[in-house]
Design an enzyme around this catalytic site. Sequence first.
Site, PDB file in Angstrom:
ATOM      1  N   SER A 175      31.188  34.144  36.945  1.00  0.00           N
ATOM      2  CA  SER A 175      31.766  33.105  37.797  1.00  0.00           C
ATOM      3  C   SER A 175      30.735  32.065  38.237  1.00  0.00           C
ATOM      4  O   SER A 175      29.704  32.405  38.823  1.00  0.00           O
ATOM      5  CB  SER A 175      32.369  33.772  39.035  1.00  0.00           C
ATOM      6  N   ASN A 176      31.044  30.804  37.958  1.00  0.00           N
ATOM      7  CA  ASN A 176      30.200  29.705  38.453  1.00  0.00           C
ATOM      8  C   ASN A 176      30.385  29.536  39.947  1.00  0.00           C
ATOM      9  O   ASN A 176      29.458  29.171  40.665  1.00  0.00           O
ATOM     10  CB  ASN A 176      30.591  28.390  37.764  1.00  0.00           C
TER      11      ASN A 176
END
Length: 330
Positions: free
Chosen positions: A76-77
């Site tokens: 996840s960014n």
Amino acid sequence: MKESIPQKKNLGFLPTPVHRLENLSKYFNGPQIFIKRDDLTGLALGGNKVRKLEFLIGDALFNECNALITGGAAQSNHCRQTAAAASACGLECHLALGGEEPSINEGNLLLDKLFGAVIHWTGEFRKGEKIPEIKEELKRLGKKPYEIPYGGSNPLGALGFVEAVKEIKDQMESMNNNFSHIIFASSSGGTHAGFIVGKDKYNFSVELIGIQIDKGDEEETPFEETLLNLTNYTAEFSGSNKKYKSDDIILMKDYLGEGYGVVNNLDLEAIKITASLEGILLDPVYTGRAMGGLIDLIKKNYFTRDDSVLFWHTGGTPALFSNTEQLNIT
Ligand SMILES: *Cc1c(COP(=O)(O)O)cnc(C)c1O
């Protein structure tokens, strides 16, 4: 805006640059293509979540919370940007990440650990389903936790993109340009919802094209429904009384392939072409797919040659350095 909206916390270097993609425009012999560089928002390798976090963390600090909790996929960014922001603000950070602990730390996960985030592995749950449980646990430990939803996508987070519309409109006017379309990756919906509300708030007549990234599970609420609800909540939250209908939203569902994070040929072509013609990096989950959508729409003559299309780069570059075998670069 309502008076109850707290001061945002400055986290990014805004405004981000916007410029023309001359080589790509020539290559496709279609519309003029421009790019908005939210891969350069500045916080820990950038990305679109910074805009949401400015509002969310402003709220956490206003409420004197001392631990952030959010969740997402292992790469996840959003989680990586949240972890970096937590470090910058002196807050603890807890991440509920889908899957099992891998044997090596790559890409965003490596960065999460560098920022000192506490990782809670949540198996099949990759959309923050375990956040409430972790929040209760932190309360029992005497902490004051602040919950940031999956993708930072609630009306407060989406305000970051309501305000981003003003930013790009001002930039466009000073460039003496007129964007006919803005195209971007749409996944948890905050970016898209904020754009729709901001477009009306700032009277910007542009067509917004979201490329859907995640087809989700059969048991889940369909994304278009989540997105429509979030758009209406965001409108209400930002003081508008407009009610949106599904016809007001353009969401392209043709590029989902095998699903979230599975790189397909069009994604790969988009990543390679943008790298080799423009020296710009896209990511394997979101922006590669969104650019693939743009390329496909150009090929299908969706745009005229007089159109001026803005590709909104939402970041994600660190994920290029994970699962590299999927990218099949020889
Ligand atoms: C989260 C993310 C998106 C999608 O934004 P949403 O607001 O969740 O729809 C697009 N691109 C990248 C790189 C992201 O990290």
